[in-house]
Design an enzyme around this catalytic site. Structure first.
Site, PDB file in Angstrom:
ATOM      1  N   ASP A  50      29.494  50.650  43.550  1.00 30.98           N
ATOM      2  CA  ASP A  50      30.568  50.872  42.596  1.00 30.98           C
ATOM      3  C   ASP A  50      30.318  52.074  41.679  1.00 30.98           C
ATOM      4  O   ASP A  50      29.212  52.242  41.154  1.00 30.98           O
ATOM      5  CB  ASP A  50      30.683  49.605  41.732  1.00 30.98           C
ATOM      6  CG  ASP A  50      31.888  49.612  40.828  1.00 30.98           C
ATOM      7  OD1 ASP A  50      32.997  49.465  41.346  1.00 30.98           O
ATOM      8  OD2 ASP A  50      31.718  49.786  39.599  1.00 30.98           O
ATOM      9  N   ASP A 100      40.416  29.299  49.251  1.00 39.15           N
ATOM     10  CA  ASP A 100      39.879  28.313  48.307  1.00 39.15           C
ATOM     11  C   ASP A 100      39.505  27.050  49.077  1.00 39.15           C
ATOM     12  O   ASP A 100      40.378  26.338  49.556  1.00 39.15           O
ATOM     13  CB  ASP A 100      40.956  28.023  47.250  1.00 39.15           C
ATOM     14  CG  ASP A 100      40.612  26.813  46.394  1.00 39.15           C
ATOM     15  OD1 ASP A 100      39.418  26.460  46.306  1.00 39.15           O
ATOM     16  OD2 ASP A 100      41.551  26.225  45.823  1.00 39.15           O
ATOM     17  N   GLU A 133      31.202  54.293  46.444  1.00 40.78           N
ATOM     18  CA  GLU A 133      32.479  54.622  45.821  1.00 40.78           C
ATOM     19  C   GLU A 133      32.194  55.906  45.055  1.00 40.78           C
ATOM     20  O   GLU A 133      31.689  55.883  43.948  1.00 40.78           O
ATOM     21  CB  GLU A 133      32.945  53.524  44.872  1.00 40.78           C
ATOM     22  CG  GLU A 133      34.349  53.804  44.363  1.00 40.78           C
ATOM     23  CD  GLU A 133      34.728  53.040  43.106  1.00 40.78           C
ATOM     24  OE1 GLU A 133      35.922  52.771  42.934  1.00 40.78           O
ATOM     25  OE2 GLU A 133      33.853  52.733  42.281  1.00 40.78           O
ATOM     26  N   ASP A 153      40.344  24.222  43.811  1.00 36.11           N
ATOM     27  CA  ASP A 153      40.460  24.496  42.374  1.00 36.11           C
ATOM     28  C   ASP A 153      41.325  25.736  42.108  1.00 36.11           C
ATOM     29  O   ASP A 153      41.407  26.213  40.981  1.00 36.11           O
ATOM     30  CB  ASP A 153      39.071  24.646  41.725  1.00 36.11           C
ATOM     31  CG  ASP A 153      38.303  25.831  42.286  1.00 36.11           C
ATOM     32  OD1 ASP A 153      38.819  26.506  43.194  1.00 36.11           O
ATOM     33  OD2 ASP A 153      37.176  26.086  41.815  1.00 36.11           O
ATOM     34  N   ASP A 210      28.841  43.974  46.736  1.00 35.20           N
ATOM     35  CA  ASP A 210      29.248  45.073  45.869  1.00 35.20           C
ATOM     36  C   ASP A 210      28.100  45.309  44.890  1.00 35.20           C
ATOM     37  O   ASP A 210      27.602  44.370  44.287  1.00 35.20           O
ATOM     38  CB  ASP A 210      30.512  44.659  45.110  1.00 35.20           C
ATOM     39  CG  ASP A 210      31.470  45.802  44.933  1.00 35.20           C
ATOM     40  OD1 ASP A 210      31.040  46.840  44.408  1.00 35.20           O
ATOM     41  OD2 ASP A 210      32.647  45.644  45.291  1.00 35.20           O
ATOM     42  N   ASP A 234      36.563  31.101  47.294  1.00 35.68           N
ATOM     43  CA  ASP A 234      35.121  30.895  47.126  1.00 35.68           C
ATOM     44  C   ASP A 234      34.350  31.237  48.397  1.00 35.68           C
ATOM     45  O   ASP A 234      34.936  31.511  49.440  1.00 35.68           O
ATOM     46  CB  ASP A 234      34.855  29.452  46.672  1.00 35.68           C
ATOM     47  CG  ASP A 234      35.666  28.457  47.490  1.00 35.68           C
ATOM     48  OD1 ASP A 234      35.555  28.498  48.723  1.00 35.68           O
ATOM     49  OD2 ASP A 234      36.447  27.674  46.890  1.00 35.68           O
ATOM     50  N   HIS A 255      41.122  46.834  46.592  1.00 30.81           N
ATOM     51  CA  HIS A 255      41.531  45.933  45.510  1.00 30.81           C
ATOM     52  C   HIS A 255      41.960  46.691  44.259  1.00 30.81           C
ATOM     53  O   HIS A 255      42.300  46.069  43.261  1.00 30.81           O
ATOM     54  CB  HIS A 255      40.356  45.008  45.175  1.00 30.81           C
ATOM     55  CG  HIS A 255      39.186  45.789  44.669  1.00 30.81           C
ATOM     56  ND1 HIS A 255      38.512  46.687  45.466  1.00 30.81           N
ATOM     57  CD2 HIS A 255      38.606  45.858  43.449  1.00 30.81           C
ATOM     58  CE1 HIS A 255      37.564  47.260  44.744  1.00 30.81           C
ATOM     59  NE2 HIS A 255      37.599  46.785  43.521  1.00 30.81           N
ATOM     60  N   ASP A 256      41.920  48.008  44.288  1.00 31.46           N
ATOM     61  CA  ASP A 256      42.282  48.800  43.113  1.00 31.46           C
ATOM     62  C   ASP A 256      43.651  49.467  43.234  1.00 31.46           C
ATOM     63  O   ASP A 256      44.038  50.245  42.367  1.00 31.46           O
ATOM     64  CB  ASP A 256      41.241  49.895  42.859  1.00 31.46           C
ATOM     65  CG  ASP A 256      39.934  49.328  42.355  1.00 31.46           C
ATOM     66  OD1 ASP A 256      39.951  48.251  41.734  1.00 31.46           O
ATOM     67  OD2 ASP A 256      38.888  49.966  42.579  1.00 31.46           O
ATOM     68  N   ASN A 259      37.730  24.334  47.945  1.00 32.72           N
ATOM     69  CA  ASN A 259      37.573  23.064  47.230  1.00 32.72           C
ATOM     70  C   ASN A 259      38.754  22.729  46.332  1.00 32.72           C
ATOM     71  O   ASN A 259      38.678  21.848  45.489  1.00 32.72           O
ATOM     72  CB  ASN A 259      36.261  23.064  46.424  1.00 32.72           C
ATOM     73  CG  ASN A 259      36.248  24.166  45.378  1.00 32.72           C
ATOM     74  OD1 ASN A 259      37.135  25.027  45.368  1.00 32.72           O
ATOM     75  ND2 ASN A 259      35.273  24.139  44.484  1.00 32.72           N
TER      76      ASN A 259
END
Ligand code: NOJ
Ligand code: CA
Length: 558
Positions: free
Chosen positions: A198, A22, A255, A26, A99, A30, A330-331, A24
């Site tokens: 995907d 991150d 995928e 928040d 992706d 990013d 990530h799955d 910035n």
């Protein structure tokens, strides 16, 4: 296409942008955060970086629900930031993959919004709207729970194989296909290195959309048999390739779950639809069935069947092309949770799992944090979790009569959020993920606070340095050609809890990985010359007999 392609000796890395860095303050990762950390990626030695989606999206499914394909989600930055990231990466010899999510979009996409308003519009034809009164057009189940159909109030229902905020696109429609190809070229014209694609084996639905025999509560049937690798999909995939990827120097990584071995050639052969693909045949040995709460843990499922599926995937793929090999993404939860009982987890086990996958035949994809040997973090409550699939499996566990206290630990083991918590850069609060001390968008206590970039960089024996070494070996003049092109052959098949293979070419290499918690002897089919890399010290040899420590692995030359 894969055999002698420009990317064949590359190493790829997957970033989950929301949780990488991150810039910035928040609390959300990013694009500028990624740019800031390109030197880290370069120091690892990776050449290709795949970003999970950063397009405009309501984030119902972590950005796999796109509401504008040609814009960046403001939470991640701007198109200018993206252009800068592509350029800065290029300077470091890194090419970016985005992706490509074109089986479905978001219900907030202007196409879908118009389709809702105007049933006779061109856009309505981009989706699967069916008029069927009070009942859904068939009994297919969505992969995220419930029916794959949602009514819109005027007698029409639309298909969504994933969440109801992810309406499926209708690839039968040539106008829709043309829109998609234009969008793909828009990105490739920016100098992108290619795409990870995907859910692509789902773009063709079985003609007639027939119901199947009820097998789940509510009379539903799993949708795979009707929507995955359906005859005729090849026509779409061939056209997709010709209209887009063929015109650029790019890599496409599909995928492609569910492709049977005899169709691999169509997907990644000489004239295949894609450069390479992820094979999921060995990703879920625990076969969770109805819900994660009934999934078996490591040691409870059939080890040999799992191992043989790795071997089969390797031997079949090397005949025709080159696969994309991976251990994490990530799955899934962190890989050690899938494959090794929790009591045995250690940095050495992480290294063993690293060797197991990294020297396979194919292009390796490392998922962020895998190179640090991260284990699942400790989620304490369902409220801490974000993932739509996790919430669905939690609900199923309740439906099956579990109490929240019983369900949570079972769900936590396989939750996709395990791999989606912020990447740990240092020892400060929240692992130094945010530019300020802000609380990140998703957080759970890390399994090991010392598993972070700063700490591991300073320890010669760290998992991080081990991964750097594996990458360096793959790129070395000495071993590189064999790691990249060497012939894969499984060995020592009669031993249980052992994954072992040779890679032979310029040199003769062997990888032997023990997944046993005991020391053991194995009789090698060759006389070893040297150990090139070991997960931990302590093995011993007598001629061809090797004594391995628990969970030890070796890369050897013979
Ligand atoms: C596969 C992606 O990896 C996953 O994260 C997503 O939920 C589904 N496809 C739907 O896009
Ligand atoms: Ca941010």
């Amino acid at each position: 296409m894969g055999k002698d392609a420009w990317w064949k000796n590359k190493v790829a890395y997957q970033i989950y942008p929301r949780s990488f860095r991150d810039s910035n303050g928040d609390g959300i990762g990013d694009l500028n955060g990624i740019t800031e950390k390109l030197d880290y990626l370069q120091s690892l030695g990776v050449d290709l970086v795949w970003l999970s989606p950063v397009y405009r999206s309501p984030m119902d499914d972590g950005g796999y629900d796109i509401s504008d394909y040609e814009d960046i989600n403001p939470m991640f930055g701007s198109m200018k930031d993206m252009d800068r990231l592509i350029a800065e990466a290029k300077k470091r010899g890194i090419r970016l993959l985005m992706d490509l999510v074109v089986n479905h979009c978001s219900d907030e996409h202007p196409w879908f919004q118009k389709a809702l308003r105007e049933p006779n519009s061109e856009e309505a034809g981009y989706f699967w709207f069916v008029r069927s009164g009070d009942a859904p057009p068939n009994n297919w189940a969505s992969m995220f729970g419930g029916s794959a159909w949602e009514p819109v109030g005027d007698g029409r229902w639309y298909m969504h194989l994933f969440s109801k905020k992810q309406p499926d696109l209708n690839w039968e429609n040539p106008k829709l296909r043309r829109k998609i190809y234009e969008m793909i070229r828009f990105w490739l014209d920016k100098g992108l290195g290619g795409f990870r694609i995907d859910a692509i084996t789902h773009i063709k639905k079985m003609p007639g959309l027939p119901s199947g025999p009820a097998e789940r509560p509510g009379g539903l049937v799993g949708c795979h048999a009707y929507t995955r690798c359906i005859d005729g999909i090849g026509e779409f995939l061939t056209e997709l390739r010709k209209e887009t990827f063929d015109r650029y120097e790019c890599i496409t990584v599909a995928e492609a779950a569910g492709v049977p071995p005899h169709q691999l050639k169509d997907y990644v052969g000489e004239d295949g639809y894609f450069s390479t693909m992820f094979d999921f045949s060995y990703a879920e040995p625990y076969n969770y069935g109805r819900g994660w709460h009934t999934a078996k843990g490591p040691g409870e499922w059939d080890f040999r069947a799992w191992r043989d599926s790795i071997y089969l995937s390797q031997t079949e793929t090397q005949k025709i092309g080159r696969g994309a090999v991976f251990l994490e993404n990530h799955d899934y939860p962190r890989a050690c949770q899938k494959f090794v009982p929790a009591k045995d987890h250690s940095p050495a086990v992480q290294k063993m799992l690293g060797q197991l996958f990294f020297y396979l035949y194919g292009i390796p994809f490392i998922y962020q944090g895998q190179e640090l040997g991260l284990d699942n973090p400790h989620f304490q409550s369902i409220d801490q979790m974000d993932d739509i699939s996790t919430k669905n499996h939690y609900r199923i566990a309740m439906e099956d009569g579990l109490s929240p206290e019983e369900a949570l630990p079972l769900i936590c083991r396989y939750s996709r959020d395990n791999a989606r918590t912020p990447f740990p850069w240092d020892n400060t609060e929240y692992g130094g993920f945010c530019a300020s001390g802000t609380k990140p968008w998703l957080w759970a206590e890390p399994a090991d606070p010392k598993a972070n970039v700063l700490q591991e960089s300073s320890e010669p024996d760290s998992v991080l340095n081990f991964y750097k070494e594996m990458i360096a070996i793959r790129k070395s003049e000495t071993y590189g050609p064999t790691v990249v092109d060497g012939f894969f052959k499984p060995i020592l098949k009669r031993y249980d809890k052992l994954i072992a293979y040779t890679r032979t070419g310029d040199r003769n290499l062997a990888v032997v990985c023990s997944l046993s918690d005991r020391s053991r002897f194995v009789r090698l089919p060759f006389l070893p010359k040297k150990v090139i890399q070991r997960s931990c010290a302590g093995e011993s040899f007598r001629g061809q007999t090797l004594k391995l420590l628990p969970y030890q692995s070796l890369l050897m030359e013979f």
